[in-house]
Every structure is written in C-alpha cells, then in structure tokens.
Motif scaffolding. Structure first.
Motif, PDB file in Angstrom:
ATOM      1  N   VAL A  90       0.569  -5.308   0.696  1.00 25.61           N
ATOM      2  CA  VAL A  90       1.145  -4.831  -0.571  1.00 25.61           C
ATOM      3  C   VAL A  90       0.175  -3.878  -1.265  1.00 25.61           C
ATOM      4  CG1 VAL A  90       1.793  -5.582  -2.902  1.00 25.61           C
ATOM      5  CG2 VAL A  90       2.726  -6.755  -0.908  1.00 25.61           C
ATOM      6  N   VAL A  91      -1.095  -4.245  -1.331  1.00 22.71           N
ATOM      7  CA  VAL A  91      -2.082  -3.400  -2.004  1.00 22.71           C
ATOM      8  C   VAL A  91      -2.248  -2.074  -1.266  1.00 22.71           C
ATOM      9  CG1 VAL A  91      -4.528  -3.227  -2.642  1.00 22.71           C
ATOM     10  CG2 VAL A  91      -3.243  -5.294  -3.197  1.00 22.71           C
ATOM     11  N   LYS A  92      -2.139  -2.100   0.045  1.00 23.02           N
ATOM     12  CA  LYS A  92      -2.204  -0.844   0.805  1.00 23.02           C
ATOM     13  C   LYS A  92      -1.075   0.096   0.372  1.00 23.02           C
ATOM     14  CE  LYS A  92      -2.319   1.002   5.484  1.00 23.02           C
ATOM     15  NZ  LYS A  92      -2.296   0.676   6.914  1.00 23.02           N
ATOM     16  N   ARG A  93       0.139  -0.450   0.246  1.00 19.31           N
ATOM     17  CA  ARG A  93       1.267   0.382  -0.233  1.00 19.31           C
ATOM     18  C   ARG A  93       1.005   0.869  -1.664  1.00 19.31           C
ATOM     19  NH1 ARG A  93       4.286  -3.720   2.172  1.00 19.31           N
ATOM     20  NH2 ARG A  93       4.979  -4.542   0.164  1.00 19.31           N
ATOM     21  N   PHE A  94       0.451  -0.007  -2.502  1.00 23.77           N
ATOM     22  CA  PHE A  94       0.133   0.388  -3.879  1.00 23.77           C
ATOM     23  C   PHE A  94      -0.921   1.504  -3.897  1.00 23.77           C
ATOM     24  CE2 PHE A  94       1.244  -3.979  -5.994  1.00 23.77           C
ATOM     25  CZ  PHE A  94       2.581  -3.750  -5.756  1.00 23.77           C
ATOM     26  N   GLU A  95      -1.899   1.421  -3.013  1.00 21.17           N
ATOM     27  CA  GLU A  95      -2.914   2.489  -2.923  1.00 21.17           C
ATOM     28  C   GLU A  95      -2.259   3.815  -2.558  1.00 21.17           C
ATOM     29  OE1 GLU A  95      -7.183   0.993  -1.455  1.00 21.17           O
ATOM     30  OE2 GLU A  95      -5.570   0.441  -0.071  1.00 21.17           O
ATOM     31  N   GLN A  96      -1.325   3.772  -1.617  1.00 20.80           N
ATOM     32  CA  GLN A  96      -0.636   4.998  -1.189  1.00 20.80           C
ATOM     33  C   GLN A  96       0.169   5.614  -2.329  1.00 20.80           C
ATOM     34  OE1 GLN A  96       1.502   3.377   2.162  1.00 20.80           O
ATOM     35  NE2 GLN A  96      -0.207   3.671   3.562  1.00 20.80           N
ATOM     36  N   ARG A  97       0.641   4.784  -3.247  1.00 19.26           N
ATOM     37  CA  ARG A  97       1.404   5.268  -4.406  1.00 19.26           C
ATOM     38  C   ARG A  97       0.501   5.642  -5.579  1.00 19.26           C
ATOM     39  NH1 ARG A  97       5.677   0.242  -4.183  1.00 19.26           N
ATOM     40  NH2 ARG A  97       6.636   0.835  -2.222  1.00 19.26           N
ATOM     41  N   GLY A  98      -0.803   5.367  -5.447  1.00 22.07           N
ATOM     42  CA  GLY A  98      -1.740   5.666  -6.523  1.00 22.07           C
ATOM     43  C   GLY A  98      -1.766   4.611  -7.624  1.00 22.07           C
ATOM     44  N   TRP A  99      -1.283   3.417  -7.336  1.00 22.70           N
ATOM     45  CA  TRP A  99      -1.222   2.356  -8.345  1.00 22.70           C
ATOM     46  C   TRP A  99      -2.466   1.486  -8.359  1.00 22.70           C
ATOM     47  CZ3 TRP A  99       4.317  -0.001  -7.294  1.00 22.70           C
ATOM     48  CH2 TRP A  99       5.280   0.992  -7.514  1.00 22.70           C
ATOM     49  N   VAL A 100      -3.165   1.399  -7.230  1.00 25.16           N
ATOM     50  CA  VAL A 100      -4.309   0.499  -7.074  1.00 25.16           C
ATOM     51  C   VAL A 100      -5.385   1.207  -6.273  1.00 25.16           C
ATOM     52  CG1 VAL A 100      -5.070  -1.680  -6.001  1.00 25.16           C
ATOM     53  CG2 VAL A 100      -2.880  -1.600  -7.180  1.00 25.16           C
ATOM     54  N   GLU A 101      -6.628   0.851  -6.578  1.00 19.63           N
ATOM     55  CA  GLU A 101      -7.776   1.292  -5.779  1.00 19.63           C
ATOM     56  C   GLU A 101      -8.521   0.048  -5.326  1.00 19.63           C
ATOM     57  OE1 GLU A 101      -9.911   3.615  -8.633  1.00 19.63           O
ATOM     58  OE2 GLU A 101      -8.696   5.399  -8.269  1.00 19.63           O
ATOM     59  N   ARG A 102      -9.094   0.108  -4.125  1.00 19.33           N
ATOM     60  CA  ARG A 102      -9.911  -1.007  -3.627  1.00 19.33           C
ATOM     61  C   ARG A 102     -11.318  -0.514  -3.340  1.00 19.33           C
ATOM     62  NH1 ARG A 102      -6.485  -3.965   1.104  1.00 19.33           N
ATOM     63  NH2 ARG A 102      -5.766  -1.857   1.457  1.00 19.33           N
TER      64      ARG A 102
END
Length: 173
Positions: A90-102
């Motif tokens: 899920v976080v990977k998809r969020f990163e692709q959308r620019g919603w989350v950074e890890r």
C-alpha cells in the motif's frame, strides 16, 4: 461440532473443553459479526467517495495524526491492523502517487519511517468527513453514552499489542 455442544457419547473422555454457555455464544457471535461485517460497512462509502479501502484510509489517517506525520512501518502496520507486507504494498502505491515518502529511521537504521506528504495529508483530510459519517451511522449513533463507554472498556480488555511494539520495538522494520 457446535461450540455450545457437549462432546458426543463415546467421544474422547480426556477432552475437558469448557463449551460455551448460550450467553457466551451470543457474546462471541455478536463480536464475530462486528469483526466481519462492520469493516465492509465502513469501507463502502470510502470507496465510493475517495477511492480508498478502509485499510488505506486508516494508514493515511494514522500517519496524519502522528508527530510530524511520521511513523515506523511496524507501528503503522499495527495501527492499521495489517501485515508489514500488506502495508509495504500500500505504501509503495502511495509513494507512486506522491502521498507518502519512506526513509531509514535516523535513530535506528534497521527501521523504516513512512512520512505523509502534504498531498497525502490533503487526501486524508478530504476523505475524513465520509469516514466520520460512517462511524457515526454504523457505530456511535446506535449506542447510548453508557454503551460507548462499555465498548471502550471492552475494546481495551480485548486489545492485543504485539510485544515488539509494546516493549520498545526490539526488532527491525
């Protein structure tokens, strides 16, 4: 075998399982119905209004409420009630959308921090009213104030926190 039944004649005499009373069975089936049915009722409006699953919303929501909008992935998995592998996807998809950074935890590089971006914060803020309306409709409004306090007490008694999160998070990720 039903969970309220007694062992059949000729069954293993060494089985001393304390079968559920009718009241215990009612409590159990009520709880399992909530656990299985309530998430769908909370998720459907989120899907329709924001295109988010309940797990995705909870992931964003917990990050939005964390200090500096950052959480260790292991803590976030616990809070959102999912496995690390599910959360990572899920976080990977969020990163692709620019919603989350890890990024690695600066205190202990064995852990990974998930940080909500301003864009991701905007997504959760936009979805929150839909979620709150559903929580009110399906959980809070049908209950009296005393029922809500009882639910809080029951939830606290049944809550299980993984040992690695409740005792200083000793393992990586």
């Amino acid at each position: 075998m039903a969970i309220t039944a007694t062992p059949e004649p000729g069954g293993d005499a060494s089985d001393q399982t304390p079968w559920l009373t009718p009241d215990e069975k009612d409590a159990w089936t009520g709880l399992v119905s909530l656990v299985l049915l309530l998430p769908g009722r909370l998720e459907a409006p989120l899907q329709q209004a924001a295109g988010l699953t309940l797990f995705e919303y909870l992931t964003l929501s917990h990050m939005s409420e964390a200090p500096e909008r950052r959480l260790r992935m292991s803590e976030l998995a616990y809070l959102a009630n999912g496995s690390l592998s599910r959360l990572s996807n899920v976080v990977k998809r969020f990163e692709q959308r620019g919603w989350v950074e890890r990024f690695p935890d600066p205190v202990d590089g064995r852990y990974t921090i998930a940080a909500l971006t301003d864009t991701g914060y905007g997504v959760v803020v936009a979805a929150a009213p839909t979620h709150v309306r559903s929580v009110r409709q399906f959980v809070l409004d049908p209950l009296s104030a005393a029922d809500q306090r009882a639910l809080t007490r029951i939830a606290a008694k049944l809550r299980v926190r993984p040992s690695d999160l409740s005792q200083g998070m000793t393992g990586p990720q």
